[in-house]
Enzyme design. Structure first.
Site, PDB file in Angstrom:
ATOM      1  CB  CYS A 110      83.349  26.368  42.700  1.00  9.40           C
ATOM      2  SG  CYS A 110      83.610  26.628  41.742  1.00  9.40           S
ATOM      3  NE  ARG A 140      85.678  25.651  48.314  1.00  8.38           N
ATOM      4  CZ  ARG A 140      86.355  24.585  48.461  1.00  8.38           C
ATOM      5  NH1 ARG A 140      86.997  25.297  49.882  1.00  8.38           N
ATOM      6  NH2 ARG A 140      87.138  24.070  47.913  1.00  8.38           N
ATOM      7  CD1 TRP A 149      86.483  33.317  42.152  1.00 11.68           C
ATOM      8  CD2 TRP A 149      87.365  32.209  40.957  1.00 11.68           C
ATOM      9  NE1 TRP A 149      87.976  33.992  42.315  1.00 11.68           N
ATOM     10  CE2 TRP A 149      88.434  32.998  41.221  1.00 11.68           C
ATOM     11  CE3 TRP A 149      88.479  31.315  39.975  1.00 11.68           C
ATOM     12  CZ2 TRP A 149      89.759  33.544  40.733  1.00 11.68           C
ATOM     13  CZ3 TRP A 149      89.056  30.932  39.632  1.00 11.68           C
ATOM     14  CH2 TRP A 149      90.182  32.988  39.852  1.00 11.68           C
ATOM     15  CG  ASN A 177      86.056  22.498  44.188  1.00 12.12           C
ATOM     16  OD1 ASN A 177      86.426  22.603  45.275  1.00 12.12           O
ATOM     17  ND2 ASN A 177      86.345  23.512  43.634  1.00 12.12           N
ATOM     18  N   GLY A 178      86.493  22.040  40.960  1.00  7.18           N
ATOM     19  CA  GLY A 178      87.489  22.398  39.901  1.00  7.18           C
ATOM     20  C   GLY A 178      87.647  21.972  38.181  1.00  7.18           C
ATOM     21  CD  GLU A 182     100.031  38.423  53.952  1.00  8.72           C
ATOM     22  OE1 GLU A 182     100.889  38.399  53.393  1.00  8.72           O
ATOM     23  OE2 GLU A 182      98.973  38.778  54.460  1.00  8.72           O
ATOM     24  CD  GLU A 238      94.539  39.458  50.343  1.00  3.92           C
ATOM     25  OE1 GLU A 238      94.178  38.482  49.520  1.00  3.92           O
ATOM     26  OE2 GLU A 238      95.258  38.904  51.543  1.00  3.92           O
ATOM     27  CG  HIS A 241     118.259  49.640  41.461  1.00  5.68           C
ATOM     28  ND1 HIS A 241     119.540  50.032  41.204  1.00  5.68           N
ATOM     29  CD2 HIS A 241     119.142  49.991  42.802  1.00  5.68           C
ATOM     30  CE1 HIS A 241     120.762  49.785  41.291  1.00  5.68           C
ATOM     31  NE2 HIS A 241     120.153  49.070  43.482  1.00  5.68           N
ATOM     32  CE  LYS A 258      90.044  32.108  54.835  1.00  2.97           C
ATOM     33  NZ  LYS A 258      91.666  32.504  54.292  1.00  2.97           N
TER      34      LYS A 258
HETATM   35  C1  G6P Z   1      94.548  32.516  48.469  1.00  2.00           C
HETATM   36  C2  G6P Z   1      93.601  32.830  49.729  1.00  2.00           C
HETATM   37  C3  G6P Z   1      94.750  33.853  50.347  1.00  2.00           C
HETATM   38  C4  G6P Z   1      96.503  32.735  51.419  1.00  2.00           C
HETATM   39  C5  G6P Z   1      96.646  31.410  49.506  1.00  2.00           C
HETATM   40  C6  G6P Z   1      97.311  30.187  49.157  1.00  2.00           C
HETATM   41  O1  G6P Z   1      95.015  33.379  48.116  1.00  2.00           O
HETATM   42  O2  G6P Z   1      93.163  33.846  49.513  1.00  2.00           O
HETATM   43  O3  G6P Z   1      95.027  33.960  51.637  1.00  2.00           O
HETATM   44  O4  G6P Z   1      97.182  32.865  51.606  1.00  2.00           O
HETATM   45  O5  G6P Z   1      94.869  31.351  49.112  1.00  2.00           O
HETATM   46  O6  G6P Z   1      96.385  29.730  50.428  1.00  2.00           O
HETATM   47  P1  G6P Z   1      96.115  28.113  51.295  1.00  2.00           P
HETATM   48  O7  G6P Z   1      95.448  27.989  51.613  1.00  2.00           O
HETATM   49  O8  G6P Z   1      97.296  27.547  50.534  1.00  2.00           O
HETATM   50  O9  G6P Z   1      97.533  28.958  52.629  1.00  2.00           O
END
Ligand code: G6P
Length: 611
Positions: free
Chosen positions: A2, A27, A76, A102-103, A484, A491, A507, A606
């Site tokens: 959020c 967010r 969110w 937020n939290g 990655e 995603e 396997h 994010k």
């Molecule tokens: C979310 C984001 C990712 C990120 C991860 C960790 O999942 O979508 O892109 O890698 O959080 O976030 P940070 O801010 O700790 O790198």
């Protein structure tokens, strides 16, 4: 997750809040709302959906004339589905208190029962509604600060709060614990926000509210109080980001803009730390070279893509330092009774510096006495503030939910750090260190070359954007990169994709390969190329279509793969930084051909500030 925002000033508040919320949509974006002070009390508009949906409602309402104080929220969902009623702000039944949060309030059920016993009625499924009602319950003596503090004593969990009291139409109260909140300071106006881009257009003077600090914002001043009620003064930071860095600037999406910003971001991250004489300046104040010589193991801990940086770095650091190096998900690390002590170096990686699991992993590491270095993008974020040493990635604001430039700058920086450590520990000949540093310095140019010619990636994406499943395979560093690459694809495009260590295929997973299944084989890790060739043959024999990512001088793989993507002129140290680029582009072009909402993929946010 959020995002929250608040404004007290003299400008029309609703357009300002809506605009700021749009900057925070990364967010969370399943619902949104605003609350503002009007002559007849607090007015709330909120809805399920995006800020654009909220904007329509606010525009149609025309009840915001002359209103200049308000708060806003983009959600969110964690507790309760995205719906109009569950959206923030929450207005207490008495209509005296409005809250954006937020939290997560961990004890909200208990508090709810307590308040229900006192006649309070709840209409949402959220944990946040309890905050507005609890503050209302505590608001007995006409003192809003006392009410907020009294309520806070009963809250368990994490919170950044923006609070309006109808009795105090010219102020906002803010409070935070374990969730980020910045204060923006202007001329005759002040702001709160979860992140800087929300208010960058209006002020560049900001500071971060400390843990459990409470701020009272009026037009003229911001007063910050600690838990004892003492005044706290925070130095103002000047944010020198280019405001357009937080805008799309002609690109269709932030993600592609940020992919193209990588040469610059990597250069900005590395250049100030590499001196003319090829020495490396990390700017450490507390951890000395002697301390680094005394380290006997390294743990890298992070979430999501930042964790994937750790997996690549694990291979690299192990190879050059010859000590145990592990990469562990922060959400696992903190509950796994980690074996660490003052001879362990814990490297924390985080773009936002606010990911809650990562923050808690950091605290766990410190509690065990480990030495802690964090690699963070957002200056003065919680992780940066609580770390023994911070290495900032100078990637600028990253807006797209799927990270790209933060990933590559984190990787470049951790490699530079590895070279520094190898040098102080005498693990590599000086010539090798210097040639590796020079290779790193050339990465921006190499990445630019890849970005100058994206046509082949676009073409291959156009052949496969309708596929259902993708398997990424690789060994060692290539497997780390596959993690990655696979995450990036799934995603943003919603295509099922998995990364497998190529040796593990036999396997189990090979049973999923059938005619036409897409396999992306990463073949840039030279020592294991022969093994990868065998794995490609195995999947080809079962009907797979294979895209191979290869070194420029590889003459074998192209003869068996269906498509190849060449990575030019790489060394061991630069190969991951280069290889990830076409894989990011592949994910982007596939998602773009599928018409996905690339910058805001469904269900994701994010900055993950909940466990
Ligand atoms: C979310 C984001 C990712 C990120 C991860 C960790 O999942 O979508 O892109 O890698 O959080 O976030 P940070 O801010 O700790 O790198």
């Amino acid at each position: 997750m959020c995002g929250i925002v608040g404004y007290v000033g003299s400008r029309p508040v609703t357009p300002l809040l809506l605009d700021a919320l749009e900057k925070l949509e990364y967010r969370g974006y399943d619902s949104a709302g605003i609350a503002f002070m009007a002559d007849n009390g607090i007015i709330i508009h909120k809805t399920r959906g995006r800020i654009a949906d909220l904007r329509k409602i606010v525009d149609a309402a025309t009840d915001d004339d002359d209103c200049t104080v308000g708060i806003g929220h983009t959600r969110w969902a964690t507790h309760g589905e995205p719906s109009d009623v569950n959206s923030h702000p929450h207005l207490s039944r008495s209509k005296r208190v409005a809250v954006v949060h937020n939290g997560i309030i961990e004890n909200y059920i208990e508090l709810r029962h307590h308040l229900e016993a006192h006649g309070y009625v709840f209409s949402t499924e959220t944990d946040s509604e309890v905050v507005s009602e609890l503050i209302d319950y505590c608001y007995t003596g006409g003192d809003p600060v006392a009410a907020v503090r009294k309520a806070e004593q009963q809250l368990k969990g994490s919170y950044a709060l923006g609070i309006l009291f109808s009795d105090f139409p010219d102020q906002i109260i803010a409070l935070r614990k374990d969730s980020p909140l910045i204060i923006g300071v202007g001329e005759g106006e002040n702001f709160i926000a979860s992140d800087i881009p929300a208010i960058l257009k209006h002020t560049r003077s900001v500071f971060r509210l400390g843990e459990r600090e409470l701020a009272i914002l009026t037009r003229k001043r911001v007063t910050v109080l600690d838990t004892f009620g003492n005044r706290v003064e925070h130095p103002i930071e000047h944010i020198d980001w280019d405001a357009t860095a937080a805008e799309k600037g002609g690109y269709s999406h932030f993600m592609i803009k940020e992919i193209f910003e990588q040469p610059d971001a990597i250069a900005k991250t590395l250049a100030p730390r590499i001196k003319e004489d090829m020495s490396i300046d990390l700017g450490f104040k507390s951890i000395t070279d002697d301390d680094l010589r005394g380290i006997d193991s390294i743990k890298i801990t992070a979430c999501g893509s930042a964790y994937h940086v750790g997996v690549v770095a694990k291979h690299f650091l192990k190879r050059i330092l010859r000590i145990p190096v592990e990469a562990e998900l922060a959400s696992e690390f903190r509950y796994d009774d980690p074996i660490i002590d003052e001879h362990t170096l814990v490297i924390i990686v985080s773009q936002s510096g606010e990911t809650l699991d990562t923050l808690y992993a950091l605290r766990e590491a410190k509690a065990h006495g480990a030495r802690v270095v964090s690699i963070v993008n957002v200056v003065a974020s919680s992780i940066a503030n609580e770390s023994e040493e911070v290495l900032y990635t100078w990637a600028g604001p990253e807006i797209a939910v799927a990270t790209t430039k933060a990933y590559s700058t984190q990787l470049a920086l951790i490699e530079l750090f590895g070279l520094y450590m190898a040098r102080v520990r005498g693990m590599l000949p000086e010539e090798e260190i210097i040639s590796s540093i020079k290779a790193l310095q050339n990465v921006p140019e190499g990445v630019q070359k890849l970005l100058d010619d994206v046509k082949s990636v676009q073409y291959i994406a156009s052949l496969y954007f309708n596929c259902q499943d993708v398997f990424f395979i690789g060994r060692n560093m290539d497997y780390a990169l596959s993690l990655e690459a696979s995450l990036k694809l799934k995603e943003i495009s919603y295509i099922h994709s998995e990364a497998y260590a190529a040796g593990e295929l036999k396997h189990g997973t090979i049973s999923l390969i059938e005619d036409g299944t897409l396999v992306i084989a990463l073949c840039v890790y030279r020592p294991l190329l022969e093994k990868m060739l065998s794995n490609i043959k195995e999947v080809k024999a079962r009907g797979a279509k294979v895209i191979a990512i290869i070194n420029d001088d590889d003459v074998q793989t192209g003869t068996i793969a269906d498509h190849i993507i060449r990575i030019p002129e790489c060394t061991d140290i630069t190969v991951p930084l280069m290889t990830i680029v076409p894989l990011q582009l592949f994910a982007y072009y596939i998602a773009s051909l599928k018409g996905c909402d690339i910058d805001k993929p469904r269900n994701l946010a994010k900055s993950v500030t909940v466990e």
